[in-house]
Design an enzyme around this catalytic site. Structure first.
Site, short mmCIF file in Angstrom:
data_model
loop_
_atom_site.label_atom_id
_atom_site.label_comp_id
_atom_site.label_asym_id
_atom_site.label_seq_id
_atom_site.Cartn_x
_atom_site.Cartn_y
_atom_site.Cartn_z
CG ASP A 26 33.07 68.51 64.49
OD1 ASP A 26 34.32 68.44 64.61
OD2 ASP A 26 32.52 69.05 63.51
CE LYS A 28 39.55 73.22 61.23
NZ LYS A 28 39.21 73.90 60.00
CD1 TRP A 60 32.38 74.46 60.97
CD2 TRP A 60 32.09 72.96 59.34
NE1 TRP A 60 33.21 74.81 59.93
CE2 TRP A 60 33.05 73.90 58.92
CE3 TRP A 60 31.74 71.93 58.47
CZ2 TRP A 60 33.66 73.85 57.66
CZ3 TRP A 60 32.35 71.87 57.22
CH2 TRP A 60 33.30 72.82 56.83
N1 PMP Z 1 33.76 70.43 61.69
C1 PMP Z 1 34.38 71.56 62.03
C2 PMP Z 1 34.13 72.15 63.37
C3 PMP Z 1 35.26 72.17 61.12
O1 PMP Z 1 35.89 73.30 61.47
C4 PMP Z 1 35.48 71.59 59.87
C5 PMP Z 1 36.46 72.18 58.87
N2 PMP Z 1 36.78 73.46 58.98
C6 PMP Z 1 34.78 70.43 59.56
C7 PMP Z 1 33.95 69.86 60.49
C8 PMP Z 1 34.95 69.77 58.23
O2 PMP Z 1 36.21 69.25 58.18
P1 PMP Z 1 36.91 68.80 56.81
O3 PMP Z 1 37.10 70.01 55.99
O4 PMP Z 1 38.18 68.20 57.33
O5 PMP Z 1 36.00 67.81 56.19
#
Ligand code: PMP
Length: 398
Positions: A201, A226, A112
């Site tokens: 994040d 989550k 991520w």
């Molecule tokens: N950052 C992290 C740590 C994530 O786990 C996720 C999604 N699993 C995201 C960003 C992206 O989030 P979204 O799918 O809500 O755009």
């Protein structure tokens, strides 16, 4: 409790059953209005009260100081990969109109944060997007399976943004909650710039335990899907000096910021500039009310620590028997997403099928890395964790 299967999925993920039952009632009649939550105006006094209350529940449970605003938006963590760059580059432009190409520092510890870097390069092609540390260079396998040591971080003297991902959902890597030591975030190495442009994040660990150094952050971002509610709601904690006039910055040459992405727009409108994600916000408020009743993040921190310890202990047993392999170095292991391999030809499929047969679902690892991933978000109880541990014990005894 019903006998629904246990959903160990990484997101969207399990929600407390009592919240689902309450939300089902709200779909028909929200707050005694006789109108359902998916039907009611976002400007009704009942819903605006719900937004305020959600904000208060977060502020209280995370001890968010008055220097920071709590904002609600859409577009997920991914939307924020773009928005933080735009807003913080605009802020920097207002502070340093003569600097053409600011430094943007990224800490890369998993899939991520790697994606966040790619988006920064798209959003700010003339900026100097730097990697302050890359965990892969400290891994024997050149993978995201550990965290950089404290002395490996090289931050710029005055960056526009410092970015990290607290919990890497795909790789199962998380900074420890300790102040220093192995696996801790390098607080002491951060530049001494006064108000830090620090962005965290917290998509997959928000409300699971207290946020260290929360007051030092410029922006904390998290999708709701989550620990908190359905997908569609993105939560931001933004320090007020980052609520900048993006049009004034654009007049100085910064990139224009879409109006719904500008933090100042969200703040001045009380997160109601346009229609917010009404149903996810409502369900999040129910989850947060419940969490407050249980004892807030402190309650979850203790419970989540115990859950993770039990599961990692079961995996260690499997390692001792040569049947399982934890994927992540001990000091970098996530409490939220526990990842491991099942060793031996055909064994992974057997392990997954055995779990499914016991109602233990959604444990296959992310498609990019494979293996097993068991997510232990707040809604997963200790009893449900024990069922997974018990299943691993049975599998190992075969
Ligand atoms: N950052 C992290 C740590 C994530 O786990 C996720 C999604 N699993 C995201 C960003 C992206 O989030 P979204 O799918 O809500 O755009």
């Amino acid at each position: 409790m019903s006998n629904r299967p246990v959903n160990f999925g990484a997101g969207p993920s399990a929600l407390p059953e009592e919240v689902l039952a309450e939300a089902a009632k709200g779909l028909f009649d929200f707050a005694g209005t006789g109108i359902g939550i998916a039907e009611i105006s976002h400007r009704s006094k009942e819903f605006t009260a719900c937004v305020k209350q959600t904000e208060e529940l977060i502020r209280e449970q995370l001890a968010v100081p008055p220097t920071h605003s709590i904002l609600f938006t859409q577009g997920g963590g991914t939307g924020q990969f773009s928005a933080v760059v735009l807003n913080l580059v605009a802020r920097y432009k207002l502070l340093h109109p003569d600097v053409a190409n600011p430094d943007l520092d990224y800490v890369v510890t998993g899939s991520w944060s790697k994606k966040a870097v790619e988006e920064a390069r798209r959003m700010a092609p003339t900026a100097n997007v730097r990697i302050a540390a890359d965990a892969r260079t400290h891994s024997a396998a050149n993978k995201f399976d550990t965290l950089p040591p404290a002395d490996a971080y090289a931050f710029s003297a005055d960056p526009a943004l410092i970015y990290y991902c607290e919990n890497e959902t795909v790789d199962g890597v998380q900074f420890s909650d300790a102040e220093d030591g192995e696996g801790a975030f390098p607080w002491a190495a951060l530049p001494k710039t006064g108000l830090l442009p620090l962005v965290g994040d917290y998509s997959s660990s928000f409300m699971s335990r207290p946020i260290p150094h929360l007051a030092d952050h410029a922006v904390i971002l998290a999708g709701a899907q989550k620990n908190l509610g359905p997908a569609g709601l993105t939560i931001l904690i933004v320090r007020q000096d980052c609520l900048v006039d993006v049009d004034a910055a654009a007049a100085l040459g910064a990139v224009p910021v879409p109006v719904t992405m500008a933090y100042k727009t969200l703040a001045t409108s009380g997160s109601l500039y346009n229609t917010p994600s009404v149903l996810p916000l409502y369900m999040t408020s129910l989850v947060l009310e419940r969490s407050k009743r249980l004892g807030g993040v402190q309650f979850y921190a203790e419970q989540n620590r115990r859950k993770a310890e039990k599961l990692y202990a079961a995996i260690a047993e499997g390692e001792a028997k040569g049947k399982l392999r934890a994927k992540v170095a001990k000091s970098a292991r996530s409490w939220m997403n526990v990842v491991f391999d099942v060793l031996g030809e055909g064994e992974e499929a057997k392990f997954v099928a055995g779990a499914e047969a016991k109602g233990l679902k959604a444990i296959k690892g992310h498609r990019s890395v494979g293996g097993i991933r068991v997510s232990l978000y707040n809604a997963i109880t200790e009893e449900q964790t024990d069922r997974m541990v018990e299943y691993i014990g049975e599998y190992l005894a075969q």
